[in-house]
Design a protein around this motif. Sequence first.
Motif, short mmCIF file in Angstrom:
data_model
loop_
_atom_site.label_atom_id
_atom_site.label_comp_id
_atom_site.label_asym_id
_atom_site.label_seq_id
_atom_site.Cartn_x
_atom_site.Cartn_y
_atom_site.Cartn_z
N GLU A 157 -2.76 -22.59 -12.30
CA GLU A 157 -1.78 -22.42 -13.23
C GLU A 157 -1.06 -20.76 -13.14
O GLU A 157 -0.03 -20.28 -13.41
CB GLU A 157 -1.96 -22.68 -14.51
CG GLU A 157 -2.24 -24.12 -14.74
CD GLU A 157 -0.87 -24.95 -14.45
OE1 GLU A 157 -0.03 -24.49 -14.34
OE2 GLU A 157 -1.18 -26.23 -14.02
N LEU A 158 -2.21 -19.82 -12.83
CA LEU A 158 -1.96 -18.60 -12.71
C LEU A 158 -0.97 -18.24 -11.42
O LEU A 158 -0.03 -17.32 -11.69
CB LEU A 158 -3.17 -17.65 -12.65
CG LEU A 158 -3.93 -17.38 -13.91
CD1 LEU A 158 -5.45 -16.94 -13.66
CD2 LEU A 158 -3.22 -16.80 -15.00
N THR A 159 -1.51 -18.98 -10.48
CA THR A 159 -0.45 -19.00 -9.22
C THR A 159 0.90 -19.31 -9.50
O THR A 159 1.89 -18.73 -9.32
CB THR A 159 -0.87 -19.69 -8.37
OG1 THR A 159 -2.31 -19.08 -7.79
CG2 THR A 159 -0.18 -19.45 -6.68
N ASN A 160 1.03 -20.36 -10.44
CA ASN A 160 2.37 -20.84 -10.87
C ASN A 160 3.18 -19.79 -11.51
O ASN A 160 4.43 -19.92 -11.71
CB ASN A 160 2.19 -21.99 -11.62
CG ASN A 160 1.78 -23.32 -10.71
OD1 ASN A 160 1.97 -23.29 -9.56
ND2 ASN A 160 1.41 -24.40 -11.31
N ILE A 161 2.39 -19.12 -12.33
CA ILE A 161 3.32 -17.94 -13.25
C ILE A 161 3.35 -16.46 -12.42
O ILE A 161 3.39 -15.71 -13.04
CB ILE A 161 2.82 -17.61 -14.41
CG1 ILE A 161 1.41 -17.38 -14.78
CG2 ILE A 161 2.85 -19.04 -15.35
CD1 ILE A 161 0.96 -16.99 -15.88
#
Length: 247
Positions: free
Chosen positions: A56-60
């Motif tokens: 999820e950090l990668t997604n943002i």
Amino acid sequence: MKFYERYLNGETKTVYNDIYKLSDDAFLPENIIDIENVLTETFERTAHNLNIIYKELTNINYLFKTNFQFNFERPLVKPLSNTDQLLGELEKSVKPFGFIPASLKMFYKIVGACNFEWDYDTNENFIWERADPIQIVSLDDFVSHVSDEDSHEVFQECFKEDGFVSLDLSSDYLHKDNICGGLPYSLQITPKQSIDAPFLHEEHNTTFINYLRISFENCGFSRITNPDYANDYLTFFEKVKPQLKMI
């Protein structure tokens, strides 16, 4: 019910409180297999949670380090193929001063390592200030540091002064934001075999496993909700929290 059954039924904190009360008896044959099952489940959940948070950090577009010289700089490191050998070397280094808690050994065997620190060398405009991203140093880098002669002398001095030694596992929250800060977060080496141990120099004054629990309650950033910094984390929490498992 056994500890493991209770843990699966949701008694995650209570089970560990009861395990800690056993003290030395935790390692008796009638207890240790059940407790090892709990530890295995805990750290399998830890690995799951870290993978979710990383995704999820990668997604943002969270800014992880991308140029790695050492494993400890990588966001996630799977358990190393020579983990048992490295743990043996680590145990040998600390043997004059005590025992490595079972929690840390299981972390390295099942999880590996993590470093969700923002890459401030590339961009000092942090997405969240003083959020204290989770970070546990990689075992290979760790062992290469503590096994040298200088570290042994430091251990001796600390043992003489404090009566115990500890293993530095993480920078403190200020260093993670590129600010001169306090002492590294460290796991205490115990005089007898232990399931878990105090996680020192971290503000919650708790054990290693409970520190991980607090981190996951805050989606990998144990201080992100501090009102002093007005971090905009709610959308991230709404996406991540439902996917995380209780430890």
